[in-house]
Design an enzyme around this catalytic site. Structure first.
Site, PDB file in Angstrom:
ATOM      1  CB  CYS A  61      67.921  68.955  47.191  1.00  0.00           C
ATOM      2  SG  CYS A  61      69.709  68.666  47.216  1.00  0.00           S
ATOM      3  CG  ASN A  83      56.849  57.763  54.405  1.00  0.00           C
ATOM      4  OD1 ASN A  83      56.467  56.852  55.125  1.00  0.00           O
ATOM      5  ND2 ASN A  83      56.519  57.844  53.133  1.00  0.00           N
ATOM      6  CD  GLU A  84      57.299  54.409  51.447  1.00  0.00           C
ATOM      7  OE1 GLU A  84      56.631  53.381  51.621  1.00  0.00           O
ATOM      8  OE2 GLU A  84      57.092  55.211  50.515  1.00  0.00           O
ATOM      9  CB  CYS A 117      68.997  65.976  44.466  1.00  0.00           C
ATOM     10  SG  CYS A 117      68.980  67.646  43.781  1.00  0.00           S
ATOM     11  CD  GLU A 149      53.575  53.129  54.708  1.00  0.00           C
ATOM     12  OE1 GLU A 149      53.292  52.829  53.524  1.00  0.00           O
ATOM     13  OE2 GLU A 149      54.073  54.221  55.032  1.00  0.00           O
ATOM     14  CD1 TRP A 154      50.888  52.432  45.319  1.00  0.00           C
ATOM     15  CD2 TRP A 154      52.055  50.972  44.106  1.00  0.00           C
ATOM     16  NE1 TRP A 154      51.281  51.416  46.176  1.00  0.00           N
ATOM     17  CE2 TRP A 154      52.002  50.512  45.453  1.00  0.00           C
ATOM     18  CE3 TRP A 154      52.739  50.211  43.158  1.00  0.00           C
ATOM     19  CZ2 TRP A 154      52.602  49.329  45.861  1.00  0.00           C
ATOM     20  CZ3 TRP A 154      53.340  49.024  43.570  1.00  0.00           C
ATOM     21  CH2 TRP A 154      53.258  48.601  44.907  1.00  0.00           C
ATOM     22  CD  GLU A 196      49.469  57.373  48.824  1.00  0.00           C
ATOM     23  OE1 GLU A 196      50.274  56.488  48.505  1.00  0.00           O
ATOM     24  OE2 GLU A 196      49.466  57.931  49.939  1.00  0.00           O
ATOM     25  CG  PHE A 203      40.655  55.265  43.882  1.00  0.00           C
ATOM     26  CD1 PHE A 203      39.351  54.945  44.246  1.00  0.00           C
ATOM     27  CD2 PHE A 203      40.855  56.316  42.994  1.00  0.00           C
ATOM     28  CE1 PHE A 203      38.280  55.653  43.725  1.00  0.00           C
ATOM     29  CE2 PHE A 203      39.788  57.033  42.480  1.00  0.00           C
ATOM     30  CZ  PHE A 203      38.491  56.694  42.843  1.00  0.00           C
ATOM     31  CG  HIS A 204      46.848  52.943  49.387  1.00  0.00           C
ATOM     32  ND1 HIS A 204      46.588  52.284  50.567  1.00  0.00           N
ATOM     33  CD2 HIS A 204      48.098  52.573  49.022  1.00  0.00           C
ATOM     34  CE1 HIS A 204      47.635  51.557  50.896  1.00  0.00           C
ATOM     35  NE2 HIS A 204      48.559  51.712  49.969  1.00  0.00           N
TER      36      HIS A 204
END
Length: 657
Positions: free
Chosen positions: A115, A149-150, A155, A302, A310, A350, A352-353
């Site tokens: 949160c 990150n991002e 919340c 990135e 995804w 991830e 398979f990223h």
């Protein structure tokens, strides 16, 4: 403070050595050197490794990683690993876990499980950031701090409710002002005590739009506040190291203008869909926005070397597209080309990223392309730090974004990014270079442009900058459903477009959202016959000139003289060809020099002295290039025209002498 400068573009990606045995690390550095990598982002998801139990610190492994990278000539963007708290935080302090719109507390076991308003989360996060900064303040590899990150967490818990109430007190002052702003006289929603005020939560029917708009503002401010808390620690301990956090594509939760104002450099995560042949247009739009947020070079933090993991289906990038997309970013202002991640994971969500080093290892097509891209970026070193100059500005405003997509509007299909794309696409096809500006841009800010495009401005705070721009000789284009509400999301009386009515010379009496199969037939002496769809306005002309109308005479494109300039209004969505003709007409009126003709799918953009050509198509094309040039990527001379193969690129500088 500015972004870290080198004599070359930065090249690299997220490096997560904690996922691998230590004997792999030396091989990683050797492969990085082989690929021309000069930068690694380290530590983004390493909280549990650094702090395995509350208050413990394990920096030994990170010491060895940074020393190894530095010895290999690779500089480090060091992340504060606060985006993904370890399981012990959620287990011991469940109040740090977020609560969703339906009142469910989410569990740990993923990422982003915190949160933003939680003082317990923030206490632990800042303690870790403080120790991290002290540990590596003098490390020679450290060149940039990467916060979290991002950012995008939302919340609805009771801690958030208390924080929201404090935020509302600061914004509105009194309950009477809050009730007025939210128009709580409707549906008997008047609040008599601050304790009654809560975040938007699941309710029997529609939620107060003023409440939802203020909560969107609050969520953005809270995330910026979280960033600032970490940034201020880093600034205190390492005042000479710049700080960024990575934007998550074209994401509505955080006001990009507000966050970028506090970063030393903007960074961006972007993942175009390899299956979409038009993805390069949205990429260009996003890159132009990132460059515009701080009016200068930015970092592509990135992207994917191949497939992501995804989407419903995740095809890899075809051969050559990695290069084309990376050069496109550089052409539009990127001073770094980085990836998630360096080495594809063996396990986890991830796995398979794709990575720069794929599961197949370095003896693979992907890694050979990674090596080749490193050589290309080294050749493009002269472009680092160079500006991209635009004559056209497009208005993109987050408060308007939140407001126009609220519930119970004339159309549930109205998406702001679609409206922005409807305007950006023809400008892209015509070769116009675009900056983005907020709706709060000053008259002095707008004076740098010949044309300002407003795809939509449903919420208007101050119309004066647009009025002054046009009165002073500028040209503006405004899209439908604009000038509807004020900053409280309350409708302007007297008809749309509210405070833009005099500027545009018209009044909208009703809006008519169209069905998916509805097509309008339009005619115009200037634009020719065309079709339109999605929307139309029923409007009255109040001084504007009708440029295009439906067959029954209803105006759909209008132009109005205002002072020394002109304001255009587009009351429907013209088909693509008509939109290109319309914007060609507007660009000519605004005095924007036309770009040379080129095949569809070929992007032409100038950065500094370098003219970039990028073929996003799969067919070989010939592009006219007046004058004599040298291609920085090949060293070859180019005169008159050049041929670009499948996903081909060129970076041309005028030939000396």
């Amino acid at each position: 403070m500015t972004a870290p400068r080198t004599r070359a573009l930065r090249y690299g990606g997220d490096y997560n050595p904690e996922q691998w045995p230590e004997e792999v690390w030396a091989e990683d550095v050797e492969l990085m050197r082989r690929a021309g990598v000069n930068t690694a982002t380290v530590g983004v998801f390493s909280w549990a490794r650094i702090e395995p139990r509350p208050g413990e610190r394990d920096f030994g492994w990170l010491d060895r990683v940074l020393d190894l990278l530095h010895a290999g000539g690779i500089e480090v963007f060091l992340a504060t690993p606060t985006a993904s708290p370890p399981p012990w935080l959620g287990h011991r302090f469940p109040e740090t876990l977020p609560v969703d719109f339906d009142g469910h507390r989410l569990a740990y076991g993923s990422r982003n499980q915190f949160c933003p308003s939680s003082p317990v989360y923030r206490e632990h996060a800042l303690a870790l950031v403080t120790d991290l900064a002290r540990r590596y303040a003098d490390h020679p590899a450290l060149k940039l701090w990467h916060v979290g990150n991002e950012l995008g967490q939302v919340c609805h818990c009771d801690t958030t409710a208390a924080h929201f109430r404090r935020w509302l007190r600061a914004r509105h002052g009194t309950l009477d002002e809050l009730n007025e702003a939210w128009h709580t006289v409707f549906w008997s929603q008047r609040y008599g005590s601050w304790d009654e005020v809560i975040p938007p939560r699941r309710a029997p029917y529609l939620i107060n739009p003023g409440q939802r708009l203020d909560f969107a503002r609050f969520c953005s401010d809270t995330l910026v506040e979280s960033f600032l808390a970490e940034r201020d620690v880093l600034r205190r301990i390492t005042p000479d190291v710049p700080v960024t956090t990575n934007f998550m594509g074209l994401h509505p939760v955080v006001d990009g203008w507000a966050l970028a104002a506090h970063e030393d450099v903007v960074s961006h995560d972007w993942y175009p869909d390899p299956a979409d042949p038009e993805s390069h247009v949205l990429s260009a739009l996003s890159f132009d926005l990132m460059r515009s947020l701080k009016r200068g070079p930015w970092l592509l933090m990135e992207q994917a070397a191949g497939a992501v993991n995804w989407r419903r289906r995740n095809p890899p990038k075809p051969a050559g597209q990695l290069r084309a997309q990376s050069v496109q970013a550089v052409a539009r202002g990127a001073d770094a080309v980085c990836f998630f991640q360096w080495r594809a994971s063996r396990g986890g969500a991830e796995k398979f990223h794709s990575g720069m080093v794929p599961h197949a290892g370095p003896d693979s097509r992907v890694f050979r392309e990674v090596e080749a891209l490193g050589a290309d970026l080294a050749a493009l070193a002269p472009v680092a730090g160079a500006p991209v100059v635009a004559d056209v500005a497009v208005v993109l405003d987050w408060e308007n974004w939140w407001a126009v997509e609220l519930d119970a509007h004339p159309s549930g299909d109205f998406a702001l990014l679609d409206r922005v794309r409807d305007c950006y696409r023809p400008l892209f096809e015509l070769g116009a270079t675009v900056d983005f500006v907020p709706a709060t841009a000053s008259p002095a800010d707008l004076a740098a442009y010949r044309l300002v495009v407003v795809p939509n401005l449903y919420l208007v705070r101050d119309p004066e900058p647009l009025r002054s721009f046009v009165a002073g000789g500028g040209t503006v284009v405004v899209g439908f459903f604009s000038g509807v509400v004020d900053e409280r999301d309350q409708v302007f009386p007297g008809g749309y477009p509210g405070p833009l009515r005099e500027l545009l010379g018209l009044r909208v009496e009703e809006v008519v959202p169209l069905g998916p199969d509805d097509v309008l037939a339009c005619s115009s002496a200037e634009l020719g016959g065309f079709t339109a769809d999605f929307w139309r306005d029923d409007l009255l002309v109040e001084g504007a000139e009708v440029v295009a109308a439906l067959d029954d005479g209803t105006p759909v494109v209008l132009r109005h003289r205002h002072g020394a300039g002109a304001a255009w209004y587009v009351a429907t969505r013209p088909e693509e060809g008509a939109a290109v003709r319309l914007f060609a007409r507007v660009l000519a009126e605004a005095g924007v020099e036309p770009a040379p003709d080129r095949p569809r799918g070929v992007e032409v953009v100038r950065r500094g002295d370098v003219l970039f050509l990028v073929n996003h198509g799969v067919d070989e094309v010939s592009v006219d290039v007046p004058g004599a040039h040298v291609d920085l990527l090949t060293g070859a001379g180019v005169s008159g025209s050049t041929t670009l193969g499948r996903f081909g690129v060129a970076a041309l500088v005028p030939q000396a002498g």
